[in-house]
Design a protein around this motif. Structure first.
Motif, PDB file in Angstrom:
ATOM      1  N   ALA A 142       0.833  -1.215   0.109  1.00  0.00           N
ATOM      2  CA  ALA A 142      -0.073   0.039   0.141  1.00  0.00           C
ATOM      3  C   ALA A 142       0.775   1.332   0.033  1.00  0.00           C
ATOM      4  N   ILE A 143       1.873   1.291   0.759  1.00  0.00           N
ATOM      5  CA  ILE A 143       2.996   2.267   0.927  1.00  0.00           C
ATOM      6  C   ILE A 143       3.495   2.649  -0.600  1.00  0.00           C
ATOM      7  N   ASP A 144       4.130   1.616  -1.028  1.00  0.00           N
ATOM      8  CA  ASP A 144       4.509   1.577  -2.458  1.00  0.00           C
ATOM      9  C   ASP A 144       3.899   2.038  -3.551  1.00  0.00           C
ATOM     10  N   GLY A 145       2.553   1.792  -3.515  1.00  0.00           N
ATOM     11  CA  GLY A 145       1.470   1.932  -4.322  1.00  0.00           C
ATOM     12  C   GLY A 145       1.212   3.505  -4.560  1.00  0.00           C
ATOM     13  N   LEU A 146       1.182   4.069  -3.008  1.00  0.00           N
ATOM     14  CA  LEU A 146       0.998   5.525  -2.778  1.00  0.00           C
ATOM     15  C   LEU A 146       2.242   6.244  -3.577  1.00  0.00           C
ATOM     16  N   GLY A 147       3.241   5.526  -3.338  1.00  0.00           N
ATOM     17  CA  GLY A 147       4.467   6.343  -3.829  1.00  0.00           C
ATOM     18  C   GLY A 147       4.520   6.216  -5.360  1.00  0.00           C
ATOM     19  N   SER A 148       3.720   5.514  -5.969  1.00  0.00           N
ATOM     20  CA  SER A 148       3.874   5.641  -7.511  1.00  0.00           C
ATOM     21  C   SER A 148       3.310   6.899  -8.094  1.00  0.00           C
ATOM     22  N   TYR A 149       2.550   7.570  -7.137  1.00  0.00           N
ATOM     23  CA  TYR A 149       1.978   8.906  -7.658  1.00  0.00           C
ATOM     24  C   TYR A 149       2.913   9.943  -7.094  1.00  0.00           C
ATOM     25  N   VAL A 150       4.090   9.895  -6.860  1.00  0.00           N
ATOM     26  CA  VAL A 150       4.969  10.960  -6.350  1.00  0.00           C
ATOM     27  C   VAL A 150       5.408  11.803  -7.379  1.00  0.00           C
ATOM     28  N   ASN A 151       5.434  11.248  -8.692  1.00  0.00           N
ATOM     29  CA  ASN A 151       5.840  12.327  -9.607  1.00  0.00           C
ATOM     30  C   ASN A 151       4.691  12.920 -10.641  1.00  0.00           C
ATOM     31  N   ASP A 152       3.473  12.747 -10.174  1.00  0.00           N
ATOM     32  CA  ASP A 152       2.357  13.225 -10.811  1.00  0.00           C
ATOM     33  C   ASP A 152       2.561  14.812 -10.898  1.00  0.00           C
ATOM     34  N   GLU A 153       2.537  15.421 -11.811  1.00  0.00           N
ATOM     35  CA  GLU A 153       2.349  17.032 -11.995  1.00  0.00           C
ATOM     36  C   GLU A 153       1.214  17.259 -12.894  1.00  0.00           C
ATOM     37  N   PRO A 154       0.276  18.183 -12.465  1.00  0.00           N
ATOM     38  CA  PRO A 154       0.119  18.239 -11.126  1.00  0.00           C
ATOM     39  C   PRO A 154      -0.163  17.080 -10.276  1.00  0.00           C
ATOM     40  N   PRO A 155      -0.140  17.272  -8.915  1.00  0.00           N
ATOM     41  CA  PRO A 155      -0.383  15.991  -8.145  1.00  0.00           C
ATOM     42  C   PRO A 155      -1.467  15.674  -8.178  1.00  0.00           C
ATOM     43  N   PHE A 156      -1.824  14.167  -8.176  1.00  0.00           N
ATOM     44  CA  PHE A 156      -3.079  13.731  -8.221  1.00  0.00           C
ATOM     45  C   PHE A 156      -3.783  13.546  -6.833  1.00  0.00           C
ATOM     46  N   THR A 157      -4.646  13.831  -6.368  1.00  0.00           N
ATOM     47  CA  THR A 157      -5.161  13.660  -5.018  1.00  0.00           C
ATOM     48  C   THR A 157      -6.717  13.275  -5.266  1.00  0.00           C
ATOM     49  N   HIS A 158      -6.908  12.390  -4.020  1.00  0.00           N
ATOM     50  CA  HIS A 158      -8.142  12.128  -3.899  1.00  0.00           C
ATOM     51  C   HIS A 158      -8.383  11.542  -2.470  1.00  0.00           C
ATOM     52  N   PRO A 159      -9.605  11.999  -1.829  1.00  0.00           N
ATOM     53  CA  PRO A 159      -9.724  11.376  -0.318  1.00  0.00           C
ATOM     54  C   PRO A 159      -9.542   9.921   0.049  1.00  0.00           C
ATOM     55  N   ALA A 160      -9.633   9.108  -0.923  1.00  0.00           N
ATOM     56  CA  ALA A 160      -9.497   7.689  -0.620  1.00  0.00           C
ATOM     57  C   ALA A 160      -8.082   7.461  -0.544  1.00  0.00           C
ATOM     58  N   LEU A 161      -7.124   8.265  -1.152  1.00  0.00           N
ATOM     59  CA  LEU A 161      -5.572   8.322  -1.254  1.00  0.00           C
ATOM     60  C   LEU A 161      -5.190   8.858   0.261  1.00  0.00           C
ATOM     61  N   ASP A 162      -5.870   9.499   0.618  1.00  0.00           N
ATOM     62  CA  ASP A 162      -5.451  10.294   2.092  1.00  0.00           C
ATOM     63  C   ASP A 162      -5.322   9.394   3.335  1.00  0.00           C
ATOM     64  N   THR A 163      -6.406   8.278   3.357  1.00  0.00           N
ATOM     65  CA  THR A 163      -6.427   7.273   4.389  1.00  0.00           C
ATOM     66  C   THR A 163      -6.060   6.048   3.766  1.00  0.00           C
ATOM     67  N   LEU A 164      -5.624   5.762   2.530  1.00  0.00           N
ATOM     68  CA  LEU A 164      -5.580   4.231   2.204  1.00  0.00           C
ATOM     69  C   LEU A 164      -4.506   3.493   3.009  1.00  0.00           C
ATOM     70  N   VAL A 165      -3.509   4.146   3.402  1.00  0.00           N
ATOM     71  CA  VAL A 165      -2.414   3.350   4.132  1.00  0.00           C
ATOM     72  C   VAL A 165      -2.880   2.868   5.544  1.00  0.00           C
ATOM     73  N   PHE A 166      -3.528   4.122   6.192  1.00  0.00           N
ATOM     74  CA  PHE A 166      -4.042   3.857   7.363  1.00  0.00           C
ATOM     75  C   PHE A 166      -5.153   2.787   7.546  1.00  0.00           C
ATOM     76  N   THR A 167      -6.165   2.711   6.694  1.00  0.00           N
ATOM     77  CA  THR A 167      -6.905   1.996   6.563  1.00  0.00           C
ATOM     78  C   THR A 167      -6.752   0.657   6.248  1.00  0.00           C
ATOM     79  N   THR A 168      -5.815   0.377   5.455  1.00  0.00           N
ATOM     80  CA  THR A 168      -5.016  -1.057   4.914  1.00  0.00           C
ATOM     81  C   THR A 168      -4.449  -1.558   6.312  1.00  0.00           C
ATOM     82  N   ALA A 169      -3.625  -0.761   6.996  1.00  0.00           N
ATOM     83  CA  ALA A 169      -2.985  -1.049   8.254  1.00  0.00           C
ATOM     84  C   ALA A 169      -3.903  -1.440   9.382  1.00  0.00           C
ATOM     85  N   GLU A 170      -4.976  -0.714   9.334  1.00  0.00           N
ATOM     86  CA  GLU A 170      -5.947  -1.201  10.552  1.00  0.00           C
ATOM     87  C   GLU A 170      -6.439  -2.503  10.315  1.00  0.00           C
ATOM     88  N   ARG A 171      -6.831  -2.448   8.745  1.00  0.00           N
ATOM     89  CA  ARG A 171      -7.627  -3.854   8.691  1.00  0.00           C
ATOM     90  C   ARG A 171      -6.571  -5.107   8.945  1.00  0.00           C
TER      91      ARG A 171
END
Length: 118
Positions: A76-105
């Motif tokens: 999940a962390i690596d997956g989010l890292g794949s967006y690091v080079n996006d210009e303009p940055p790609f954002t979505h509320p699902a991405l804000d919590t993805l790693v936390f939700t995954t870890a909690e589960r």
């Protein structure tokens, strides 16, 4: 665990994310770099698995597969890292919590347990 996840998602780790993304890509073509990336992955996997196992022993986490939980969290962390080079940055509320939700589960924690502890 919460502090680690908050730090990895913070702005100060953007350059590290870029470095890791590029290292993983270039490792396909460079054997020395491939060994270095594999070594770093093993260190991170072993360390995070040990943290999860400690959490299970203390009763904080309830997973029955510490290594499996570790791998899912790291993916999940690596997956989010794949967006690091996006210009303009790609954002979505699902991405804000993805790693936390995954870890909690994966760790058997109630929703929103890790997000508020940064």
């Amino acid at each position: 665990m919460s502090r680690l996840l908050h730090r990895l998602g913070g702005e100060e780790f953007t350059d590290l994310g870029r470095l890791w993304l590029n290292a993983r890509h270039l490792a396909r073509y460079r054997p020395t770099l491939r060994r270095a990336v594999a070594g770093q992955e093993a260190i991170m996997r072993d360390t995070l698995t040990a943290v999860i196992e400690d959490g299970v022993r203390s009763g904080e986490f309830t997973t029955t597969d510490a290594l499996g939980a570790c791998v899912v969290i790291l993916v999940a962390i690596d997956g989010l890292g794949s967006y690091v080079n996006d210009e303009p940055p790609f954002t979505h509320p699902a991405l804000d919590t993805l790693v936390f939700t995954t870890a909690e589960r994966e760790l058997g924690l109630p929703a929103r347990t890790l997000r508020g502890r940064g």
